[in-house]
Design a protein around this motif. Structure first.
Motif, PDB file in Angstrom:
ATOM      1  N   MET A   1      52.129  28.417  33.311  1.00 28.41           N
ATOM      2  CA  MET A   1      51.768  29.095  34.464  1.00 28.41           C
ATOM      3  C   MET A   1      52.112  30.601  35.657  1.00 28.41           C
ATOM      4  SD  MET A   1      47.619  28.199  34.804  1.00 28.41           S
ATOM      5  CE  MET A   1      46.769  28.617  35.698  1.00 28.41           C
ATOM      6  N   THR A   2      51.747  31.286  35.420  1.00 30.98           N
ATOM      7  CA  THR A   2      52.453  32.001  36.557  1.00 30.98           C
ATOM      8  C   THR A   2      52.349  31.654  38.313  1.00 30.98           C
ATOM      9  OG1 THR A   2      51.944  34.322  35.075  1.00 30.98           O
ATOM     10  CG2 THR A   2      52.702  34.599  36.865  1.00 30.98           C
ATOM     11  N   ALA A   3      53.580  32.036  38.257  1.00 34.16           N
ATOM     12  CA  ALA A   3      53.559  31.750  40.224  1.00 34.16           C
ATOM     13  C   ALA A   3      53.342  32.566  40.762  1.00 34.16           C
ATOM     14  CB  ALA A   3      55.221  30.852  40.644  1.00 34.16           C
ATOM     15  N   PRO A   4      53.174  32.059  42.193  1.00 38.59           N
ATOM     16  CA  PRO A   4      52.175  33.623  43.100  1.00 38.59           C
ATOM     17  C   PRO A   4      53.848  34.086  43.348  1.00 38.59           C
ATOM     18  CG  PRO A   4      51.467  31.531  43.826  1.00 38.59           C
ATOM     19  CD  PRO A   4      52.718  30.994  42.751  1.00 38.59           C
ATOM     20  N   PRO A   5      53.784  35.346  43.803  1.00 36.27           N
ATOM     21  CA  PRO A   5      54.615  36.708  44.578  1.00 36.27           C
ATOM     22  C   PRO A   5      54.561  35.336  46.029  1.00 36.27           C
ATOM     23  CG  PRO A   5      52.517  37.007  44.748  1.00 36.27           C
ATOM     24  CD  PRO A   5      52.163  36.284  43.516  1.00 36.27           C
ATOM     25  N   CYS A   6      54.407  34.494  46.518  1.00 30.19           N
ATOM     26  CA  CYS A   6      54.092  34.679  47.722  1.00 30.19           C
ATOM     27  C   CYS A   6      54.895  34.020  48.776  1.00 30.19           C
ATOM     28  CB  CYS A   6      52.578  33.987  48.629  1.00 30.19           C
ATOM     29  SG  CYS A   6      51.638  35.219  48.257  1.00 30.19           S
ATOM     30  N   LEU A   7      56.360  33.430  47.235  1.00 24.24           N
ATOM     31  CA  LEU A   7      57.193  32.589  48.777  1.00 24.24           C
ATOM     32  C   LEU A   7      58.445  32.990  49.151  1.00 24.24           C
ATOM     33  CD1 LEU A   7      58.100  29.878  48.450  1.00 24.24           C
ATOM     34  CD2 LEU A   7      59.477  30.055  46.834  1.00 24.24           C
ATOM     35  N   ALA A   8      58.732  34.136  48.164  1.00 24.75           N
ATOM     36  CA  ALA A   8      59.378  34.492  49.363  1.00 24.75           C
ATOM     37  C   ALA A   8      59.500  36.682  49.661  1.00 24.75           C
ATOM     38  CB  ALA A   8      60.593  34.915  48.167  1.00 24.75           C
ATOM     39  N   CYS A   9      58.103  36.693  50.188  1.00 27.10           N
ATOM     40  CA  CYS A   9      57.474  37.257  50.296  1.00 27.10           C
ATOM     41  C   CYS A   9      58.221  37.620  51.513  1.00 27.10           C
ATOM     42  CB  CYS A   9      55.805  37.971  50.073  1.00 27.10           C
ATOM     43  SG  CYS A   9      55.523  39.623  50.251  1.00 27.10           S
ATOM     44  N   PRO A  10      58.318  39.089  52.144  1.00 27.85           N
ATOM     45  CA  PRO A  10      58.431  39.708  53.325  1.00 27.85           C
ATOM     46  C   PRO A  10      57.359  39.862  54.524  1.00 27.85           C
ATOM     47  CG  PRO A  10      59.174  40.864  51.937  1.00 27.85           C
ATOM     48  CD  PRO A  10      58.628  40.064  51.070  1.00 27.85           C
ATOM     49  N   ASP A  11      56.371  39.927  53.639  1.00 20.09           N
ATOM     50  CA  ASP A  11      55.658  41.562  54.619  1.00 20.09           C
ATOM     51  C   ASP A  11      54.782  40.156  54.450  1.00 20.09           C
ATOM     52  OD1 ASP A  11      56.500  43.473  54.487  1.00 20.09           O
ATOM     53  OD2 ASP A  11      55.307  44.324  52.353  1.00 20.09           O
ATOM     54  N   ARG A  12      54.719  39.017  54.413  1.00 19.23           N
ATOM     55  CA  ARG A  12      53.610  37.133  54.679  1.00 19.23           C
ATOM     56  C   ARG A  12      52.883  37.439  55.479  1.00 19.23           C
ATOM     57  NH1 ARG A  12      54.608  31.575  51.798  1.00 19.23           N
ATOM     58  NH2 ARG A  12      52.334  30.808  52.060  1.00 19.23           N
ATOM     59  N   ARG A  13      51.971  37.789  55.223  1.00 23.09           N
ATOM     60  CA  ARG A  13      51.191  37.276  57.007  1.00 23.09           C
ATOM     61  C   ARG A  13      49.586  36.333  56.813  1.00 23.09           C
ATOM     62  NH1 ARG A  13      50.194  42.238  55.413  1.00 23.09           N
ATOM     63  NH2 ARG A  13      48.718  43.684  55.385  1.00 23.09           N
ATOM     64  N   ILE A  14      48.293  36.145  57.219  1.00 19.12           N
ATOM     65  CA  ILE A  14      47.138  35.734  57.444  1.00 19.12           C
ATOM     66  C   ILE A  14      46.470  37.375  56.862  1.00 19.12           C
ATOM     67  CG2 ILE A  14      45.372  34.886  58.681  1.00 19.12           C
ATOM     68  CD1 ILE A  14      47.138  33.797  60.903  1.00 19.12           C
TER      69      ILE A  14
END
Length: 69
Positions: A1-14
């Motif tokens: 399964m592909t991992a979500p791209p959010c782990l090291a994303c600088p634009d991560r927010r609610i």
């Protein structure tokens, strides 16, 4: 399964898990849906597990009998 791209994303927010907001999430969501569609259904998976257990129960014990080779 592909991992979500959010782990090291600088634009991560609610609220960033929206395909309209995050193009990376949109690409991930498309790939993830394709992977889920390619997986066997729950009934097929249960049938495969039962088949493996049944074959093991029927055929494997004879392999460990001493003197049979």
């Amino acid at each position: 399964m592909t991992a979500p791209p959010c782990l090291a994303c600088p634009d991560r927010r609610i609220g960033c898990h929206d395909p309209a907001v995050c193009p990376k999430w949109a690409a991930y969501d498309e790939i993830h849906r394709a992977e889920l569609a390619a997986m066997p259904s729950r009934k097929e998976w249960v049938d495969m597990v039962e088949y493996i257990h049944d074959r093991r129960r029927r055929y494997m014990p004879g392999r460990w009998k001493k003197g049979d080779k």
